[in-house]
Design a protein around this motif. Structure first.
Motif: not given
Length: 268
Positions: A252-268
């Protein structure tokens, strides 16, 4: 040259290739590769679900096996290595002079409830030891080890339970057990009579017994203060619940990170 002509010949050097909006949103090969992390952890979580179901069924089967009809002790004792938790019948007599203790242990009552006792509960009435005694078989020269059962601390001394030190030939029903490896952080045995776990090689070396360990079943007709049989614990670790929670949480955690970084391209 007029001002209008200069404006027409002006060249934009910022880029030579125009990138469309669709190209910017396209997931790269690296992005798809990183998707393997949540997918793999999710698969491992599903695998642990199957392992948990299998282990719970195995424990149920072993408990059921403890209530099947006993069979005679086989002539070839090596066969017992494949018969753990099976009930067997045997006849012979105890060699009380070579008696050993194993523990401390809590008492498993006849109804299956385990009392709260252990190494640090010295005054607990449920705290005591298991009495392991060599047993000479009547129909052959072999000697096996029998866990006669549990006694309280005040009855550890054989003199305190003299009526239960049966010298005549007896017939027993017992559960086949295997030896144990030394648990982590467990100290060495105190002496040749007190053992902390089923150290079968050392027990057999001290008593000249065959590598056979049996747990006597509960006998309601046993003499008062004699060892209480029926102390078999089905020792199969079932940690699959914690494992599956761990893997699904990582997924669940890595899926969220993948969606945020790869799909939405939202930086931290």
């Amino acid at each position: 040259m007029t001002q209008q002509a200069q404006q027409q010949t002006k060249i934009d050097f910022t880029t030579s290739i125009k990138i469309g909006a669709k190209d910017k949103d396209k997931i790269t090969a690296l992005g798809w590769f990183l998707l393997l992390i949540p997918a793999t952890t999710f698969g491992l979580g599903c695998w642990q679900v199957k392992r948990k179901i299998w282990k719970e069924q195995l424990i149920k089967d072993l408990h059921k096996q403890l209530h099947t009809a006993p069979v005679n002790l086989p002539e070839d004792l090596s066969v017992l290595s494949e018969m753990e938790y099976r009930l067997v019948k045997l006849r012979g007599y105890f060699l009380h002079d070579k008696e050993m203790r194993m523990g401390p242990r809590s008492l498993i009552r006849p109804d299956g409830v385990e009392t709260q006792g252990g190494l640090f509960s010295q005054r607990d009435s449920g705290n005591g030891y298991l009495i392991v005694t060599p047993f000479k078989l009547a129909d052959r020269d072999d000697i096996v080890l029998v866990n006669r059962g549990w006694v309280s601390r005040k009855h550890v001394d054989p003199q305190m339970r003299a009526p239960g030190q049966i010298k005549e030939e007896v017939e027993l029903t017992a559960v086949v057990r295997k030896g144990e490896n030394r648990p982590q952080f467990t100290p060495d045995h105190k002496d040749g009579q007190v053992y902390l776990y089923r150290d079968l090689p050392r027990m057999c070396a001290d008593t000249n017994a065959a590598a056979v360990f049996l747990d006597a079943v509960y006998d309601p007709k046993a003499v008062q203060n004699s060892p209480v049989g029926g102390q078999t614990r089905v020792t199969l670790h079932n940690d699959h619940l914690s494992y599956l929670i761990t893997w699904f949480s990582l997924s669940a955690a890595t899926s969220y990170l993948w969606y945020r970084q790869i799909v939405r391209r939202i930086p931290f």
